[in-house]
Scaffold this motif. Structure first.
Motif, PDB file in Angstrom:
ATOM      1  N   PRO A 138      89.742 -18.886  63.167  1.00 52.91           N
ATOM      2  CA  PRO A 138      89.301 -17.636  62.542  1.00 52.91           C
ATOM      3  C   PRO A 138      88.157 -17.780  61.542  1.00 52.91           C
ATOM      4  O   PRO A 138      87.529 -16.790  61.184  1.00 52.91           O
ATOM      5  N   THR A 139      87.894 -18.995  61.083  1.00 60.02           N
ATOM      6  CA  THR A 139      86.864 -19.220  60.068  1.00 60.02           C
ATOM      7  C   THR A 139      86.107 -20.519  60.385  1.00 60.02           C
ATOM      8  O   THR A 139      86.607 -21.372  61.128  1.00 60.02           O
ATOM      9  N   PRO A 177      86.551 -14.267  58.797  1.00 60.63           N
ATOM     10  CA  PRO A 177      86.561 -13.769  60.171  1.00 60.63           C
ATOM     11  C   PRO A 177      85.569 -12.632  60.424  1.00 60.63           C
ATOM     12  O   PRO A 177      85.103 -12.455  61.547  1.00 60.63           O
ATOM     13  N   SER A 219      79.189 -17.281  64.543  1.00 61.34           N
ATOM     14  CA  SER A 219      80.209 -16.594  65.328  1.00 61.34           C
ATOM     15  C   SER A 219      79.529 -15.880  66.490  1.00 61.34           C
ATOM     16  O   SER A 219      78.615 -15.086  66.298  1.00 61.34           O
TER      17      SER A 219
END
Length: 153
Positions: free
Chosen positions: A26-27, A85, A115
């Motif tokens: 998520p990170t 996120p 991302s």
């Protein structure tokens, strides 16, 4: 069993779900930790899939696996991490110690993560990044001075 990334968390609650594809990191910090663990375990497919295609060059999963397995990994220390996120870019500065030719070597890098479609990917890194001054703003964007934030960890 504690996770290989030195988070002090159990492996099955830390990096294992990412490595097995059960969920995406998520990170940037979670991806960094899982990539370190993938190197320790020689999981070249995961390393290749979590590396941005624009910067991984001609590396193969087999080469990454062998590099990981041929290295005596000692520990991972996080200097700072930035990215949630909801972000599209993040950074993690870390130090990795490993044994090579009977001597301990430290790799110090500030890594950039991007991302893409909800998946964090390692993009690039700066080796031996400039030192952060104690009174400078913390690079994690906490709004605090470095000495009162990430420097304490």
């Amino acid at each position: 069993m504690r996770c290989h990334c030195h988070s002090q968390q159990p492996f099955e609650l830390c990096c294992q779900p990412y490595l097995q594809g059960a969920s995406a990191a998520p990170t940037p910090l979670a991806l960094m930790r899982s990539r370190y663990t993938a190197f320790v375990l020689g999981l070249g497919d995961y390393l290749l899939q979590s590396w941005h295609p624009d910067t991984r060059g001609a590396l193969t999963a087999a080469e990454l696996s062998q590099t990981g397995l041929d290295t005596d990994w000692l520990d991972l220390t996080i200097v700072f991490a930035r990215g949630t996120p909801a972000d599209t870019e993040g950074e993690v500065e870390f130090k990795v110690r490993y044994r090579e030719n009977n001597r301990v070597v430290t790799l110090h890098e500030r890594s950039r993560f991007i991302s893409v479609a909800g998946h964090w990917l390692y993009h690039s890194g700066q080796l031996n990044p400039p030192k952060i001054g104690a009174n400078q703003p913390c690079p994690c964007n906490s709004g605090k001075k470095y000495k009162q934030c990430c420097a304490r960890h």
